[in-house]
Motif scaffolding. Structure first.
Motif, PDB file in Angstrom:
ATOM      1  N   HIS B 217       0.821  -0.775   0.148  1.00 58.27           N
ATOM      2  CA  HIS B 217      -0.214   0.260  -0.205  1.00 58.27           C
ATOM      3  C   HIS B 217       0.785   1.524   0.465  1.00 58.27           C
ATOM      4  O   HIS B 217       0.343   2.525  -0.284  1.00 58.27           O
ATOM      5  CB  HIS B 217      -0.671  -0.285   1.373  1.00 58.27           C
ATOM      6  N   HIS B 250      -2.435  -1.547   4.738  1.00 59.30           N
ATOM      7  CA  HIS B 250      -2.388  -0.389   6.032  1.00 59.30           C
ATOM      8  C   HIS B 250      -3.640  -0.896   6.072  1.00 59.30           C
ATOM      9  O   HIS B 250      -4.794  -1.289   5.903  1.00 59.30           O
ATOM     10  CB  HIS B 250      -3.197   1.307   4.742  1.00 59.30           C
ATOM     11  N   ASP B 253      -6.878   0.706   6.686  1.00 65.66           N
ATOM     12  CA  ASP B 253      -7.735   0.505   6.029  1.00 65.66           C
ATOM     13  C   ASP B 253      -9.229  -0.610   5.814  1.00 65.66           C
ATOM     14  O   ASP B 253      -8.509  -1.075   5.118  1.00 65.66           O
ATOM     15  CB  ASP B 253      -7.204   1.130   4.878  1.00 65.66           C
ATOM     16  N   ARG B 256     -10.015  -0.564   1.697  1.00 65.82           N
ATOM     17  CA  ARG B 256      -8.963  -1.119   1.119  1.00 65.82           C
ATOM     18  C   ARG B 256      -8.547  -3.094   1.572  1.00 65.82           C
ATOM     19  O   ARG B 256      -8.466  -4.187   0.661  1.00 65.82           O
ATOM     20  CB  ARG B 256      -7.896  -0.805   0.759  1.00 65.82           C
TER      21      ARG B 256
END
Lengths: 393, 305
Positions: B217, B250, B253, B256
């Motif tokens: 990422h 990440h 996140d 994602r």
């Protein structure tokens, strides 16, 4: 919790430190001593940066070169003290260089901020530097004990018929350099300055170690008469392409192909890079053009840059009139606080119109070596990407 | 064949694992992912109790290229085609994933948005699948045209590698450059003569799966989308392995991470961080305690039944 700062105090914001100091009673030397002991200068509070100077003076100015702001900004004296201040609102991530101009008894001098230990160096000397909220020096620009160092070879002397002199070139070989491998070549204008002021060796060591950039060989070129050699000089271009490049490709295990060659330069060095590629459009695959001095005129000859810019303007005007593809890819960047931002923005479209792939980056910074250092990761991972996404140790 | 996959070996655990799953016998090793450092195997040999038998696949590959220039040229051209395919896929993927994320962030009626997100995800999965098909076809065309196995230099190396693998009690595959690893494992057809026990970590573990997914990422360049790279050697099925997940993804996140999990379902996206050991059953079921990315983007743990 993130505090919101505002010069106008509201119920939800906090006053700036300098405004809180104003309300102190008694506001005397001791209070100022304590205030300065408690704060790093400039004081960064959200978007506000408070610049300070302490001393007996008639007038004090903050001197900087941010496009859009006056070059000299008067500082105000805090009533009853010898502390001078001015508050600037700086966008997040800004990094600006400045000095203090002190006037006293018909005498004035420009000095680095005595209250701020952060300085930035260049061939012209040093200046103070302010890191606004959100700016940090990239960790890859600092020495990393884990990064296996490349080797910086003693200066190679390349006799140049084109330039009529011997040219000193420093060579960087990446860690684990092998004669049986094949390396891309990065030719860096103002090489010694990049090494000294932009930490080029540390940056290369770290970016290669982190797999952001492929292992490369870098050649650091140094001008003799910079403003002449780098201002679209045919002799310089001939030296780079016809003399230096063949020598390096004969002596070192280099890729020796267009995609494996890149010219890099900043300011006039960017002009020199573009001019060399312009004269040999089939030789270089990539360009890195940092804050290029791409001054041009749309009409007339009043470019405002003085005689040293005349050949540059002539070249850039010609290039803009008949742009041509001089490389496959170009990384172009400029600081938004430098006067060159407008010409650089204009050049992006010119480059793209030729079919070159352009990666354009604007930074909240000025025309400085550390701005150019900070762009290296984006630039070099673009032109010579490392195997980062493939490696899982 | 039993496979044990491990997290990164910065703090080695392979010595204990080897003592546990293959207490005796020679252990063939693949360190081609280390590329030019392939032969720096002193530490690895110590961890394997002095039982390592280096296959030296990277050196063999370079030897093939040196001694079979016609094949070397063809392979270079093949690689260029694959790189071009990858670059074009990444361009399409970028647009498809941006569309997906933008759709997911829109307001409006949740059920309408949810259906649109599903459609956008289906488009991403279609791209991933088509890319793998194209890569597979390209490999097949290359193999048909050049028959690497029948070229004398290659054939000699394959025979030698087979000879080293046959008596081995286990195969250990270290991490490194997953593209190089995958290439040499395929080139020397290691999967055809693999011993009963395989221990692999990081990139080595990724290469064992059915499909290799590259991820970072915080990539120094580009949007950092996870991208399908190639078909793996498929000795381990039903999983996408994510070594260094906490360093490279990440994980907070959730959007994602959720897309990552749903994109590759029904395969499970497995977190292979430091210290992880997974003994994978031939039936593809995941051991209790396995950390995987859940459809909602969180990292969950496989519970006992």
């Amino acid at each position: 919790m993130t505090l919101q700062y505002d010069r106008r105090r509201t119920t939800t914001t906090r006053k700036l430190a300098i405004n809180r100091l104003k309300e102190r009673a008694p506001l005397d030397g001791t209070a100022v001593d304590r205030f300065l002991a408690r704060h790093e200068v400039p004081i960064v509070e959200g978007p506000y940066c408070t610049f300070l100077f302490r001393g007996q003076s008639d007038e004090v100015f903050l001197v900087q070169r941010i496009v859009g702001l006056p070059d000299r900004i008067a500082m105000r004296r805090l009533w009853g003290t010898d502390l001078w201040y001015v508050v600037l609102e700086l966008p997040e991530g800004s990094r600006i260089e400045y000095q203090i101009e002190v006037h006293h008894n018909d005498h004035h001098e420009r000095i680095n901020d005595p209250l701020n230990p952060k300085v930035s160096h260049s061939p012209l000397g040093s200046v103070s530097v302010c890191f606004a909220q959100g700016y940090t020096t990239p960790d890859w620009a600092l020495p990393d004990p884990d990064a296996r160092p490349g080797e910086l070879l003693p200066e190679l002397v390349v006799p140049s018929r084109a330039l009529g002199r011997d040219c000193q070139v420093s060579l960087y070989l990446p860690a684990r350099f092998r004669r049986t491998a094949s390396y891309p070549l990065l030719l860096i204008h103002d090489g010694d300055d990049f090494l000294r002021y932009a930490s080029a060796k540390t940056v290369l060591d770290n970016l290669i170690h982190r797999l952001d950039v492929a292992p490369i060989v870098a050649a650091f070129l140094n001008p003799h008469d910079r403003l002449s050699e780098y201002a679209n000089s045919a002799a310089h271009a001939r030296f780079v392409t016809k003399e230096l490049l063949p020598r390096l490709e004969a002596d070192l295990p280099l890729a020796g192909s267009r995609s494996g060659r890149c010219l890099l330069g900043s300011s006039f060095g960017a002009v020199a890079s573009l001019a060399a590629a312009y004269r040999s459009p089939d030789v270089y695959g990539s360009l890195v053009l940092l804050s290029g001095s791409f001054v041009f005129t749309d009409i007339g000859n009043d470019h405002g840059g003085g005689p040293v810019f005349d050949p540059v303007v002539k070249f850039v005007n010609r290039y803009r009139a008949r742009p041509r593809r001089v490389a496959d890819r170009a990384f172009v960047s400029c600081g938004i606080y430098e006067p060159l931002i407008v010409p650089n923005r204009s050049m992006v479209h010119t480059f793209e119109s030729t079919g070159m792939e352009v990666y354009y980056v604007e930074a909240r910074a000025g025309h400085s070596w550390e701005n150019w250092r900070d762009r290296m990761r984006d630039a070099l991972s673009y032109v010579f990407p490392g195997p980062q996404k493939f490696v899982y140790e | 064949m039993r496979a044990t996959v491990l997290g990164p070996q910065r703090r080695p655990t392979v010595d204990r694992v080897v003592a546990d799953v293959v207490p005796e016998g020679p252990i063939a090793t693949v360190t081609a992912g280390w590329r030019e450092r392939e032969d720096d195997v002193t530490e690895l040999d110590r961890l394997l109790g002095g039982r390592s038998v280096p296959l030296r696949l990277h050196s063999r590959w370079l030897n093939v290229l040196d001694h079979d220039p016609e094949y070397a040229t063809a392979e270079r051209e093949h690689r260029a085609t694959l790189d071009e395919l990858q670059a074009l896929y990444v361009v399409q993927l970028d647009h498809a994933l941006r569309a997906l994320y933008e759709t997911a962030q829109r307001g409006g009626r949740p059920e309408v948005r949810s259906a649109a997100v599903d459609d956008a995800l289906a488009a991403v999965r279609l791209l991933d699948g088509r890319h793998l098909d194209r890569v597979r076809e390209t490999h097949a065309e290359f193999a048909a045209a050049w028959a690497p196995a029948s070229r004398p230099v290659m054939a000699a190396h394959r025979t030698t590698v087979g000879g080293l693998l046959n008596p081995a009690a286990a195969l250990a595959i270290a991490g490194g450059h997953v593209g190089v690893l995958l290439h040499v494992l395929r080139l020397f057809d290691v999967a055809a003569v693999v011993p009963d026990v395989v221990i692999a970590w990081s990139a080595g573990a990724m290469a064992l799966t059915e499909r290799v997914v590259l991820f970072h990422h915080d990539a120094s360049r580009g949007p950092g989308h996870s991208e399908v790279y190639d078909n793996g050697v498929a000795l381990v099925r039903g999983v996408v392995l994510l070594p260094h997940a906490r360093r490279r993804l990440h994980v907070d996140d959730l959007q994602r991470m959720s897309v990552l999990a749903r994109r590759f379902a029904p395969a499970a996206c497995i977190v292979l961080d430091d210290g992880v050991r997974l003994d994978l059953d031939p039936d593809g079921s995941l051991p209790v305690g396995t950390r995987r990315v859940e459809p909602d983007g969180t990292i969950g743990t496989v519970e006992g039944r």
